[in-house]
Write a protein that holds these residues in place. Structure first.
Motif, mmCIF file in Angstrom:
data_model
loop_
_atom_site.group_PDB
_atom_site.id
_atom_site.type_symbol
_atom_site.label_atom_id
_atom_site.label_comp_id
_atom_site.label_asym_id
_atom_site.label_seq_id
_atom_site.Cartn_x
_atom_site.Cartn_y
_atom_site.Cartn_z
ATOM 1 N N THR A 4 0.828 -1.205 0.000
ATOM 2 C CA THR A 4 0.000 0.000 0.000
ATOM 3 C C THR A 4 0.862 1.255 0.000
ATOM 4 N N ILE A 5 0.224 2.355 -0.428
ATOM 5 C CA ILE A 5 0.888 3.663 -0.394
ATOM 6 C C ILE A 5 -0.191 4.735 -0.280
ATOM 7 N N ARG A 6 0.132 5.793 0.429
ATOM 8 C CA ARG A 6 -0.767 6.952 0.540
ATOM 9 C C ARG A 6 -0.414 7.938 -0.563
ATOM 10 N N VAL A 7 -1.433 8.488 -1.223
ATOM 11 C CA VAL A 7 -1.231 9.395 -2.347
ATOM 12 C C VAL A 7 -2.008 10.678 -2.087
ATOM 13 N N ALA A 8 -1.335 11.815 -2.223
ATOM 14 C CA ALA A 8 -1.965 13.124 -2.014
ATOM 15 C C ALA A 8 -2.645 13.570 -3.305
ATOM 16 N N ALA A 9 -3.690 12.842 -3.685
ATOM 17 C CA ALA A 9 -4.475 13.158 -4.882
ATOM 18 C C ALA A 9 -5.848 12.515 -4.711
ATOM 19 N N PRO A 10 -6.852 13.065 -5.377
ATOM 20 C CA PRO A 10 -8.208 12.508 -5.259
ATOM 21 C C PRO A 10 -8.277 11.065 -5.772
ATOM 22 N N PRO A 11 -9.072 10.217 -5.119
ATOM 23 C CA PRO A 11 -9.172 8.802 -5.503
ATOM 24 C C PRO A 11 -9.546 8.588 -6.972
ATOM 25 N N LYS A 12 -10.453 9.382 -7.512
ATOM 26 C CA LYS A 12 -10.868 9.182 -8.898
ATOM 27 C C LYS A 12 -9.695 9.388 -9.855
ATOM 28 N N ARG A 13 -8.885 10.410 -9.609
ATOM 29 C CA ARG A 13 -7.722 10.664 -10.466
ATOM 30 C C ARG A 13 -6.725 9.513 -10.363
ATOM 31 N N VAL A 14 -6.478 9.024 -9.165
ATOM 32 C CA VAL A 14 -5.541 7.916 -8.977
ATOM 33 C C VAL A 14 -6.056 6.670 -9.695
ATOM 34 N N TYR A 15 -7.343 6.390 -9.520
ATOM 35 C CA TYR A 15 -7.939 5.233 -10.193
ATOM 36 C C TYR A 15 -7.782 5.347 -11.709
ATOM 37 N N GLN A 16 -8.030 6.523 -12.266
ATOM 38 C CA GLN A 16 -7.943 6.709 -13.712
ATOM 39 C C GLN A 16 -6.533 6.442 -14.230
ATOM 40 N N LEU A 17 -5.520 6.802 -13.458
ATOM 41 C CA LEU A 17 -4.141 6.508 -13.855
ATOM 42 C C LEU A 17 -3.894 5.001 -13.938
ATOM 43 N N ILE A 18 -4.447 4.280 -12.979
ATOM 44 C CA ILE A 18 -4.256 2.830 -12.925
ATOM 45 C C ILE A 18 -5.086 2.134 -14.004
ATOM 46 N N ALA A 19 -6.322 2.561 -14.177
ATOM 47 C CA ALA A 19 -7.233 1.893 -15.115
ATOM 48 C C ALA A 19 -6.857 2.124 -16.570
ATOM 49 N N ASN A 20 -6.269 3.275 -16.880
ATOM 50 C CA ASN A 20 -5.936 3.615 -18.265
ATOM 51 C C ASN A 20 -4.547 3.084 -18.619
ATOM 52 N N VAL A 21 -4.487 1.870 -19.172
ATOM 53 C CA VAL A 21 -3.190 1.256 -19.474
ATOM 54 C C VAL A 21 -2.432 1.991 -20.566
ATOM 55 N N ASP A 22 -3.120 2.820 -21.356
ATOM 56 C CA ASP A 22 -2.415 3.585 -22.388
ATOM 57 C C ASP A 22 -1.386 4.539 -21.777
ATOM 58 N N ARG A 23 -1.578 4.937 -20.522
ATOM 59 C CA ARG A 23 -0.636 5.832 -19.846
ATOM 60 C C ARG A 23 0.504 5.080 -19.158
#
Length: 172
Positions: free
Chosen positions: A12-31
């Motif tokens: 696990t890791i804590r991230v200083a960003a909104p959950p939706k933005r973090v999820y979008q980074l993970i879900a979008n494999v093109d990035r």
């Protein structure tokens, strides 16, 4: 033949960003090639509404690796399930879950892996656990950097006003 032991590990890791933005980074494999250093390329092989098949190309030291993962994205749950279709020895199977949990305005990201080792070899199991830990820690740190950098870029103004002559302004 005895059933192989299923091994599990969570990082696990804590991230200083909104959950939706973090999820979008993970879900979008093109990035992913821009976020994760070892990932060179991704190829979409199919999508059925919630599940997708993706071929990943990545560096592993001085070797080039490729594998196909089945992924199930769940935006409502902020999670991505994955499973390698054909694990390469000494892995008998490998899968897991990315999970983003709201923590105030920040996020807690969990990366779970479950895997089986060919012949339940304890030496290989220990080596694989170390490799999974190293890789997971690096991936989580990369997600944090990307999400927090996105946060910085999203908060910057589009224009900057200069109260001086333009001769002293450089775009370098």
């Amino acid at each position: 033949m005895a059933e192989l032991r299923i091994r599990t590990v969570r990082h696990t890791i804590r991230v200083a960003a909104p959950p939706k933005r973090v999820y979008q980074l993970i879900a979008n494999v093109d990035r992913w090639p821009r976020i994760f250093d070892p990932v060179l390329s991704v190829e979409h092989l199919g999508f059925d509404g919630s599940g997708e098949r993706v071929r990943f190309w990545a560096r592993n030291g001085d070797r080039l690796r490729s594998w196909v993962s089945s992924r199930e994205v769940s935006p409502k749950r902020l999670q991505v399930r994955f499973r390698q279709e054909r694990a390469q020895g000494p892995l008998a199977s490998l899968g897991g879950l990315w999970l983003v949990l709201p923590k105030g305005e920040d996020s807690l990201v969990a990366l779970d892996h479950y895997y089986r080792v060919v012949d339940d070899d304890p030496v290989e199991a220990a080596r694989l656990e170390k490799t999974i830990t190293t890789t997971s820690t690096a991936m989580l740190a990369a997600v944090r950097r990307a999400a927090e950098l996105d946060e910085v870029w999203h908060s910057l103004p589009d224009t900057v006003h200069v109260d001086d002559n333009v001769e002293g302004v450089s775009s370098k």
